[in-house]
Design an enzyme around this catalytic site. Structure first.
Site, PDB file in Angstrom:
ATOM      1  N   CYS A 194       7.158 -16.914 -29.218  1.00 32.52           N
ATOM      2  CA  CYS A 194       6.132 -16.354 -28.326  1.00 32.52           C
ATOM      3  C   CYS A 194       4.997 -15.749 -29.155  1.00 32.52           C
ATOM      4  CB  CYS A 194       6.726 -15.291 -27.408  1.00 32.52           C
ATOM      5  SG  CYS A 194       5.449 -14.497 -26.406  1.00 32.52           S
TER       6      CYS A 194
ATOM      7  N   ASN B  36      13.912 -18.553 -27.742  1.00 33.87           N
ATOM      8  CA  ASN B  36      12.470 -18.586 -28.015  1.00 33.87           C
ATOM      9  C   ASN B  36      12.150 -17.716 -29.229  1.00 33.87           C
ATOM     10  OD1 ASN B  36       9.723 -18.679 -27.950  1.00 33.87           O
ATOM     11  ND2 ASN B  36       9.493 -17.625 -25.978  1.00 33.87           N
TER      12      ASN B  36
ATOM     13  N   ASN C 267       6.042 -24.663 -28.683  1.00 31.75           N
ATOM     14  CA  ASN C 267       5.462 -23.595 -27.879  1.00 31.75           C
ATOM     15  C   ASN C 267       3.929 -23.687 -28.026  1.00 31.75           C
ATOM     16  OD1 ASN C 267       4.963 -21.178 -26.439  1.00 31.75           O
ATOM     17  ND2 ASN C 267       6.872 -20.293 -27.142  1.00 31.75           N
TER      18      ASN C 267
ATOM     19  N   LEU D 220       5.611 -11.992 -22.003  1.00 26.25           N
ATOM     20  CA  LEU D 220       7.034 -12.017 -21.651  1.00 26.25           C
ATOM     21  C   LEU D 220       7.378 -11.101 -20.476  1.00 26.25           C
ATOM     22  CD1 LEU D 220       8.606 -12.105 -25.223  1.00 26.25           C
ATOM     23  CD2 LEU D 220       8.400 -14.008 -23.622  1.00 26.25           C
TER      24      LEU D 220
HETATM   25  C1  SIN Z   1       4.384 -15.137 -22.731  1.00 24.34           C
HETATM   26  O1  SIN Z   1       5.111 -14.620 -21.864  1.00 24.34           O
HETATM   27  O2  SIN Z   1       3.547 -14.472 -23.342  1.00 24.34           O
HETATM   28  C2  SIN Z   1       4.517 -16.596 -23.046  1.00 24.34           C
HETATM   29  C3  SIN Z   1       5.845 -16.910 -23.618  1.00 24.34           C
HETATM   30  C4  SIN Z   1       5.785 -17.782 -24.816  1.00 24.34           C
HETATM   31  O3  SIN Z   1       4.742 -18.363 -25.132  1.00 24.34           O
HETATM   32  O4  SIN Z   1       6.795 -17.919 -25.497  1.00 24.34           O
END
Ligand code: SIN
Length: 303
Positions: A131, A128, A193, A73
């Site tokens: 993640c 979201n 996701n 993220l």
């Molecule tokens: C990430 O930034 O690690 C990916 C984001 C996600 O899979 O929600």
């Protein structure tokens, strides 16, 4: 001329094709490749309350027909997204964008949602709860119906914009999580996701990715995504944004027949930066081939 327009709650799109969060930056980075206004919308890089530098390198492992990421993220934080990134996007993209929000507490989600609610450049909030690459947040909210519902309620309380919960496939019963979000007031569901995965470096005898595991995406996951979109369509009466392995106009049609109203294209943007415009340009001919005049008529058509 076939009609490709679809509607996500109150957001009307000229076509269902949206670059997926995390594969398209804040959108303007792709303006050197093509006119972004051909897109249905853009799901922006996942945004958190505070800036984040992300996980240690290496964060990417290539796989057959896909890749594993553990980005963690990385983003400049919600205030910088609104003050610095959105003006750059606004200069090249003249449609409402989708804000993708991640958090480490329910308050974090609501904080970001309230700020994006006040921003006319944002047409929809994608929350979201999925993640796989950060602890104490992200996916942990999306693995239990109760916590996914609690995030939904907190975000709905601070916005009038459509709220779509982005769900993780790393659960045994995706339908129960989607239903809990719908019952808590979600306007739609985004899925899937990435799938939790890993690779091992044979020479080092150690995981390729510094964080050991990461999220697997790319063409290989299309059948899993279709299965889950299908299951969620059977469980809820709200629109679905389907994603996972989409790489062609035929994949878009397949995803919509499974139950998606709109479709996000993710890893394919990293392989081919022109993936989205090529899919959009190919849609009318694919629709004609399969006898489709109005794309929205096929949503859930395989059930
Ligand atoms: C990430 O930034 O690690 C990916 C984001 C996600 O899979 O929600």
């Amino acid at each position: 001329m076939p009609n490709t327009s679809v509607t996500l709650s109150t957001l009307r799109l000229d076509n269902p094709v949206i670059p997926a969060s995390g594969t398209f930056g804040f959108g303007y980075e792709f303006a050197e490749f093509y006119d972004l206004n051909i897109l249905g919308s853009i799901s922006l890089k996942g945004t958190t309350k505070e800036p984040r530098y992300g996980n240690p390198l290496p964060r990417i492992a290539e796989c057959t027909d896909g890749l594993i990421n553990s980005v963690g993220l990385q983003n400049p934080g919600v205030h910088a997204v609104i003050d610095e990134e959105l003006p750059k996007l606004e200069a090249v993209f003249h449609k409402p964008a989708i804000a993708n929000i991640s958090g480490f507490s329910i308050e974090d989600y609501a904080y970001c949602a309230e700020l994006f609610d006040a921003d006319p450049r944002i047409g929809l909030l994608e929350i979201n709860v999925s993640c796989p690459n950060v602890h104490n947040g992200g996916m942990s909210f999306g693995t239990q119906p109760e916590s996914a519902a609690a995030v939904t309620k907190a975000v709905k309380a601070v916005t009038k914009k459509p709220v779509f919960l982005k769900l993780t496939p790393n659960v045994t019963d995706i339908a129960s999580v989607a239903k809990a979000c719908a019952d808590a007031g979600a306007d739609g569901i985004s899925l899937i996701n990435t799938l939790l995965g890993m690779r091992i470096d044979l020479k080092r005898r150690a995981p390729v990715i510094a964080n050991k595991m990461g999220g697997f995406s790319g063409r290989a996951i299309l059948p899993v995504a279709l299965r889950m979109v299908w299951q969620v369509y059977e469980a809820v009466d709200i629109p679905i944004i389907g994603m996972g392995g989409v790489a062609s106009a035929e994949d878009v049609i397949e995803m919509m027949l499974a139950g998606a109203t709109a479709v996000q294209v993710g890893a394919e943007n990293l392989v081919n930066p022109w993936a989205c415009p090529q899919i959009i340009e190919a849609l009318p001919a694919a629709m004609e081939k399969y006898g489709i005049e109005n794309l929205k008529d096929i949503i859930g058509g395989a059930h």
